[in-house]
Design an enzyme around this catalytic site. Sequence first.
Site, PDB file in Angstrom:
ATOM      1  CB  SER A 219      -0.865  -0.002   1.276  1.00  0.00           C
ATOM      2  OG  SER A 219      -1.463   1.271   1.468  1.00  0.00           O
TER       3      SER A 219
ATOM      4  CE1 TYR B  33      -4.256  -2.247   5.310  1.00  0.00           C
ATOM      5  CE2 TYR B  33      -3.073  -0.247   4.713  1.00  0.00           C
ATOM      6  CZ  TYR B  33      -3.816  -1.350   4.353  1.00  0.00           C
ATOM      7  OH  TYR B  33      -4.114  -1.564   3.017  1.00  0.00           O
TER       8      TYR B  33
HETATM    9  N1  LIG Z   1      -8.736  -0.941  -1.601  1.00  0.00           N
HETATM   10  C1  LIG Z   1      -7.724  -0.094  -1.416  1.00  0.00           C
HETATM   11  O1  LIG Z   1      -7.871   1.132  -1.533  1.00  0.00           O
HETATM   12  C2  LIG Z   1      -6.349  -0.640  -1.091  1.00  0.00           C
HETATM   13  C3  LIG Z   1      -5.273   0.264  -1.122  1.00  0.00           C
HETATM   14  C4  LIG Z   1      -3.996  -0.192  -0.846  1.00  0.00           C
HETATM   15  C5  LIG Z   1      -3.791  -1.523  -0.541  1.00  0.00           C
HETATM   16  N2  LIG Z   1      -4.853  -2.393  -0.496  1.00  0.00           N
HETATM   17  C6  LIG Z   1      -4.562  -3.783  -0.179  1.00  0.00           C
HETATM   18  O2  LIG Z   1      -5.073  -4.614  -1.209  1.00  0.00           O
HETATM   19  C7  LIG Z   1      -5.496  -5.857  -0.646  1.00  0.00           C
HETATM   20  C8  LIG Z   1      -6.951  -6.095  -0.994  1.00  0.00           C
HETATM   21  O3  LIG Z   1      -7.714  -5.034  -0.455  1.00  0.00           O
HETATM   22  P1  LIG Z   1      -9.282  -4.859  -0.768  1.00  0.00           P
HETATM   23  O4  LIG Z   1      -9.583  -3.420  -0.616  1.00  0.00           O
HETATM   24  O5  LIG Z   1      -9.609  -5.562  -2.026  1.00  0.00           O
HETATM   25  O6  LIG Z   1      -9.900  -5.633   0.508  1.00  0.00           O
HETATM   26  P2  LIG Z   1     -11.230  -6.507   0.683  1.00  0.00           P
HETATM   27  O7  LIG Z   1     -11.542  -6.458   2.135  1.00  0.00           O
HETATM   28  O8  LIG Z   1     -12.269  -6.078  -0.315  1.00  0.00           O
HETATM   29  O9  LIG Z   1     -10.773  -7.987   0.284  1.00  0.00           O
HETATM   30  C9  LIG Z   1      -9.847  -8.674   1.073  1.00  0.00           C
HETATM   31  C10 LIG Z   1     -10.061 -10.158   0.894  1.00  0.00           C
HETATM   32  O10 LIG Z   1      -9.084 -10.822   1.742  1.00  0.00           O
HETATM   33  C11 LIG Z   1      -9.741 -11.871   2.435  1.00  0.00           C
HETATM   34  N3  LIG Z   1      -9.039 -12.166   3.699  1.00  0.00           N
HETATM   35  C12 LIG Z   1      -8.969 -11.396   4.825  1.00  0.00           C
HETATM   36  N4  LIG Z   1      -8.284 -12.026   5.779  1.00  0.00           N
HETATM   37  C13 LIG Z   1      -7.884 -13.221   5.249  1.00  0.00           C
HETATM   38  C14 LIG Z   1      -7.136 -14.318   5.754  1.00  0.00           C
HETATM   39  N5  LIG Z   1      -6.656 -14.330   7.011  1.00  0.00           N
HETATM   40  N6  LIG Z   1      -6.906 -15.375   4.942  1.00  0.00           N
HETATM   41  C15 LIG Z   1      -7.393 -15.373   3.663  1.00  0.00           C
HETATM   42  N7  LIG Z   1      -8.127 -14.384   3.149  1.00  0.00           N
HETATM   43  C16 LIG Z   1      -8.370 -13.313   3.933  1.00  0.00           C
HETATM   44  C17 LIG Z   1     -11.168 -11.360   2.690  1.00  0.00           C
HETATM   45  O11 LIG Z   1     -12.063 -12.427   2.940  1.00  0.00           O
HETATM   46  C18 LIG Z   1     -11.452 -10.637   1.367  1.00  0.00           C
HETATM   47  O12 LIG Z   1     -12.042 -11.493   0.419  1.00  0.00           O
HETATM   48  C19 LIG Z   1      -5.244  -5.757   0.855  1.00  0.00           C
HETATM   49  O13 LIG Z   1      -3.994  -6.344   1.155  1.00  0.00           O
HETATM   50  C20 LIG Z   1      -5.219  -4.269   1.100  1.00  0.00           C
HETATM   51  O14 LIG Z   1      -4.471  -3.933   2.246  1.00  0.00           O
HETATM   52  C21 LIG Z   1      -6.130  -1.977  -0.766  1.00  0.00           C
END
Ligand SMILES: NC(=O)c1ccc[n+]([C@@H]2O[C@H](COP(=O)([O-])OP(=O)(O)OC[C@H]3O[C@@H](n4cnc5c(N)ncnc54)[C@H](O)[C@@H]3O)[C@@H](O)[C@H]2O)c1
Length: 254
Positions: free
Chosen positions: A141, A154
């Site tokens: 991130s 985080y």
């Molecule tokens: N959406 C954003 O703006 C953003 C920005 C920067 C980084 N990220 C990173 O991208 C990744 C995805 O984010 P997102 O926004 O799509 O999140 P999200 O919450 O929509 O999806 C995350 C997925 O991970 C799964 N998950 C959570 N804990 C788990 C575990 N212990 N084992 C297996 N699966 C697990 C959840 O069930 C879910 O399906 C994350 O690592 C997040 O930190 C997201």
Amino acid sequence: MVTKKTIIVTGGAQGIGKCISQYLLEAGEQVAIADIDTEAAAECLQQFSRHAESLLFVKTDVSKETSVRECIASVVERFQRLDALINNAGIAQPHSGPVENLSLEKWQEIIQTNLTGCFLMSKHAIPHLRSCKGAIVNIASTRAFQSEKNTEAYSASKGGIVALTHALAISLGPDIRVNCISPGWIEVSAWRKLKLATRPQLREIDHLQHPGGRVGKPEDVACLVKYLISDAAEFITGENFIIDGGMSKKMIYL
Ligand SMILES: NC(=O)c1ccc[n+]([C@@H]2O[C@H](COP(=O)([O-])OP(=O)(O)OC[C@H]3O[C@@H](n4cnc5c(N)ncnc54)[C@H](O)[C@@H]3O)[C@@H](O)[C@H]2O)c1
């Protein structure tokens, strides 16, 4: 004959991971969704049913080594190979309150899922990735590099992923390439499971504050993932790629 790649996408049942899974399936690859949420995964299996032969769901908790070991074994048993691992699963909630009140349990839960999950999945995937000259892509991130208040756990987990990426790249090269993507604001509300999905409610100012003119989409991340695991990226390893529409390059004076 072109061999399909087999790719594990952790957290592949919702959000950015779901988009990555769909993108890779549509590109003709074999995808194993490793996610803890069976309800979200069931929806994916239904939505992606025309790719059923190329799709596997393995219920996986990336924070638990037994679960991770079983996940890798199931994927290799089904597809007989492993070409790439996308470490995307995470607790995507940056704000955990004032650090004085942040419990050790909460801190450990976030680090264990976001950072230790990448380590465990990589550790158990390595023997299989090595024999395919494979690749790992970790999703960190922009919060690895800049912060809002009250985001210590985080941010630390994501900073750890950036460092883990270059450490793995040095340890595992030249057999396995390891790279990292650091997204900024990616709008995922339409990519959540049905009962959580909402229509994105973005204001004009949300888009315009980005030098690139808009908030990010999961597809922005998915297409870079596809490139980084392809042979076209064979000279790229140990690197972090920021995808944030230029937000982290913007100088702000108040
Ligand atoms: N959406 C954003 O703006 C953003 C920005 C920067 C980084 N990220 C990173 O991208 C990744 C995805 O984010 P997102 O926004 O799509 O999140 P999200 O919450 O929509 O999806 C995350 C997925 O991970 C799964 N998950 C959570 N804990 C788990 C575990 N212990 N084992 C297996 N699966 C697990 C959840 O069930 C879910 O399906 C994350 O690592 C997040 O930190 C997201």
